[in-house]
Design a protein around this motif. Structure first.
Motif, short mmCIF file in Angstrom:
data_model
loop_
_atom_site.label_atom_id
_atom_site.label_comp_id
_atom_site.label_asym_id
_atom_site.label_seq_id
_atom_site.Cartn_x
_atom_site.Cartn_y
_atom_site.Cartn_z
N ARG A 112 0.84 -1.21 0.00
CA ARG A 112 0.00 0.00 0.00
C ARG A 112 0.86 1.25 0.00
O ARG A 112 2.03 1.24 0.39
CB ARG A 112 -0.96 -0.02 1.19
CG ARG A 112 -0.33 -0.29 2.56
CD ARG A 112 0.36 0.89 3.12
NE ARG A 112 0.59 0.79 4.55
CZ ARG A 112 1.29 1.69 5.23
NH1 ARG A 112 1.85 2.71 4.62
NH2 ARG A 112 1.48 1.56 6.53
N ALA A 139 0.20 5.17 1.53
CA ALA A 139 -0.74 5.77 2.50
C ALA A 139 -0.47 7.26 2.70
O ALA A 139 -0.01 7.68 3.77
CB ALA A 139 -0.66 5.02 3.83
N PRO A 140 -0.74 8.09 1.71
CA PRO A 140 -0.45 9.52 1.85
C PRO A 140 -1.50 10.26 2.68
O PRO A 140 -2.65 9.83 2.76
CB PRO A 140 -0.50 10.02 0.40
CG PRO A 140 -1.51 9.14 -0.24
CD PRO A 140 -1.34 7.78 0.40
N SER A 141 -1.09 11.34 3.30
CA SER A 141 -2.03 12.26 3.93
C SER A 141 -2.33 13.35 2.91
O SER A 141 -1.40 13.94 2.36
CB SER A 141 -1.41 12.91 5.17
OG SER A 141 -0.93 11.92 6.04
N GLU A 176 -4.91 8.99 4.34
CA GLU A 176 -4.77 9.19 5.79
C GLU A 176 -5.26 10.59 6.15
O GLU A 176 -4.47 11.52 6.36
CB GLU A 176 -3.32 8.94 6.22
CG GLU A 176 -2.88 7.52 5.83
CD GLU A 176 -2.01 6.82 6.85
OE1 GLU A 176 -1.08 7.45 7.38
OE2 GLU A 176 -2.25 5.61 7.09
N TYR A 235 -2.28 8.42 14.70
CA TYR A 235 -1.55 7.78 13.60
C TYR A 235 -1.27 6.31 13.92
O TYR A 235 -1.56 5.42 13.12
CB TYR A 235 -0.25 8.55 13.33
CG TYR A 235 0.71 7.75 12.50
CD1 TYR A 235 0.41 7.42 11.19
CD2 TYR A 235 1.90 7.28 13.04
CE1 TYR A 235 1.28 6.64 10.43
CE2 TYR A 235 2.77 6.50 12.29
CZ TYR A 235 2.46 6.19 10.99
OH TYR A 235 3.30 5.42 10.25
N VAL A 248 -3.14 3.41 11.65
CA VAL A 248 -2.30 2.73 10.66
C VAL A 248 -2.35 1.20 10.85
O VAL A 248 -2.43 0.43 9.90
CB VAL A 248 -0.86 3.31 10.73
CG1 VAL A 248 0.01 2.58 11.71
CG2 VAL A 248 -0.21 3.37 9.39
N ARG A 250 7.71 1.77 3.37
CA ARG A 250 7.54 3.12 3.93
C ARG A 250 8.91 3.73 4.18
O ARG A 250 9.91 3.00 4.27
CB ARG A 250 6.72 3.08 5.23
CG ARG A 250 7.25 2.08 6.23
CD ARG A 250 6.91 2.41 7.67
NE ARG A 250 5.51 2.43 7.99
CZ ARG A 250 5.01 2.01 9.17
NH1 ARG A 250 5.83 1.50 10.09
NH2 ARG A 250 3.74 2.10 9.44
N LEU A 292 10.13 6.31 9.45
CA LEU A 292 9.11 5.67 10.29
C LEU A 292 9.63 4.42 10.99
O LEU A 292 8.89 3.74 11.70
CB LEU A 292 7.87 5.33 9.45
CG LEU A 292 7.07 6.57 9.02
CD1 LEU A 292 6.00 6.19 8.01
CD2 LEU A 292 6.44 7.25 10.23
N1 GLU Z 1 0.78 8.78 6.06
C1 GLU Z 1 2.15 8.57 6.39
C2 GLU Z 1 3.01 9.56 5.64
O1 GLU Z 1 2.57 10.14 4.66
C3 GLU Z 1 2.66 7.20 6.03
C4 GLU Z 1 2.01 6.15 6.81
C5 GLU Z 1 2.75 4.84 6.88
O2 GLU Z 1 3.49 4.44 5.98
O3 GLU Z 1 2.53 4.19 7.87
O4 GLU Z 1 4.14 9.76 6.04
#
Ligand code: GLU
Ligand code: ZN
Length: 301
Positions: free
Chosen positions: A4, A6-8, A40, A202, A206, A220, A224
């Motif tokens: 996946r 997962a952008p904000s 997100e 978050y 997530v 990712r 993170l």
């Molecule tokens: N939404 C997060 C971001 O844009 C990433 C989330 C994730 O990979 O867990 O940095």
């Protein structure tokens, strides 16, 4: 394999996001799996529908169209509420009324030495942890309060946690990565699982969303990496499967600085307007011109 991106939706997609999305897409393609998208957007004060539209459009243009409709966090509040109820009944979360200033003051008390900095900033000094009498989980969960994980109680249930890394940890090590209870206590502490201003955080969302989308591989950014053990701990507590994690390098500008959302010069939309092709973007982030040419030696399938 299910991966996946997962952008904000709080700004334009830039080169760093494009790399993350293309990597997730290419890994799924190389394994005959599926590439999913999650929006997100729980932080409604910063998320904008027009950014979401731009992200979807940029992904199509890049050739990384998701295989299923996106999951939106703003549609998932009920699932977050249910998980919080479960954790509350088990007395694994507690309400916290501290402000940032309270936490900084308590953490820098003279006898404490240098306050530990975890993935969420200062590790919480525990001020509100034991304010409620045992048995509080039988009472209704308070609304409109921040809720923190009681790390000590959580670790008593899980012990050390382990996940499989196929990308780059800070030490460059792949394979099984274990976090001990001592490291959790010293470096992470009682993280926030629901915020005062919105349900969830978050870390909680997530974990629940990766499970709901049945994600098996999470590519990712390596920024993170220090948050991943928190997610694995929550998966253990909530009886959810742990995906494989692939932490990837961050795309930096010419000066070696990390790209930020506000860095519009490197927005994909700007490159598009300047006549770049999707292949140019792939070359800029160091990905093969065609996903079929990619090989991921650490990934089965
Ligand atoms: N939404 C997060 C971001 O844009 C990433 C989330 C994730 O990979 O867990 O940095
Ligand atoms: Zn507190």
């Amino acid at each position: 394999m299910r991966t996946r991106f997962a952008p904000s939706p709080t700004g334009p997609l830039h080169l760093g996001h494009a790399y993350s999305a293309l990597l997730a897409h290419d890994m799924a393609r190389a394994a005959g799996g599926r590439f999913l998208l999650r929006i997100e957007d729980i932080d409604t004060t910063r998320s904008r529908p027009e950014w979401e539209r731009q992200i979807l459009d940029d992904l199509d243009w890049l050739g990384a169209t998701p295989d299923e409709p996106p999951l939106r966090q703003s549609d998932r509040i009920g699932a977050y509420e249910r998980a919080l109820d479960t954790l509350w009944r088990r007395e694994l979360i507690y309400p916290c009324t501290c402000t940032r200033r309270d936490i900084a003051a308590a953490a820098s008390a003279p006898q404490e030495g240098a306050p530990p900095i975890g993935p969420d900033g200062l590790a919480y000094p525990g001020t509100c942890r034991d304010c409620l009498p045992a048995g509080y989980g039988a009472k209704p969960r308070p609304q409109g309060a921040a809720l923190r994980l009681n790390m000590r109680r959580a670790l008593a249930l899980t012990g050390a946690v382990t996940f499989i890394e196929t990308g780059e940890s800070p030490e460059g090590l792949t394979g099984a990565r274990t976090t001990s209870p001592d490291t959790f206590q010293a470096e992470i502490g009682d993280v926030v699982l629901s915020r005062r201003d919105f349900t969830g955080s978050y870390h909680l969302s997530v974990v629940l969303d990766d499970a709901a989308q049945r994600i098996t591989l999470v590519p990712r950014g390596c920024d993170l990496f220090s948050a991943t053990p928190i997610h694995v701990l929550l998966q253990c507590l909530l009886d959810l499967p742990t995906p494989t994690y692939h932490h990837h390098r961050l795309i930096r500008d010419e000066a070696g600085k990390r790209l930020a959302k506000r860095d519009d010069a490197r927005a994909i939309a700007t490159y598009r307007a300047d006549g770049a092709t999707p292949g140019d973007i792939r070359a800029m982030v160091g990905l093969a011109a065609h996903p079929g040419l990619l090989r991921f030696p650490n990934i089965p399938g």
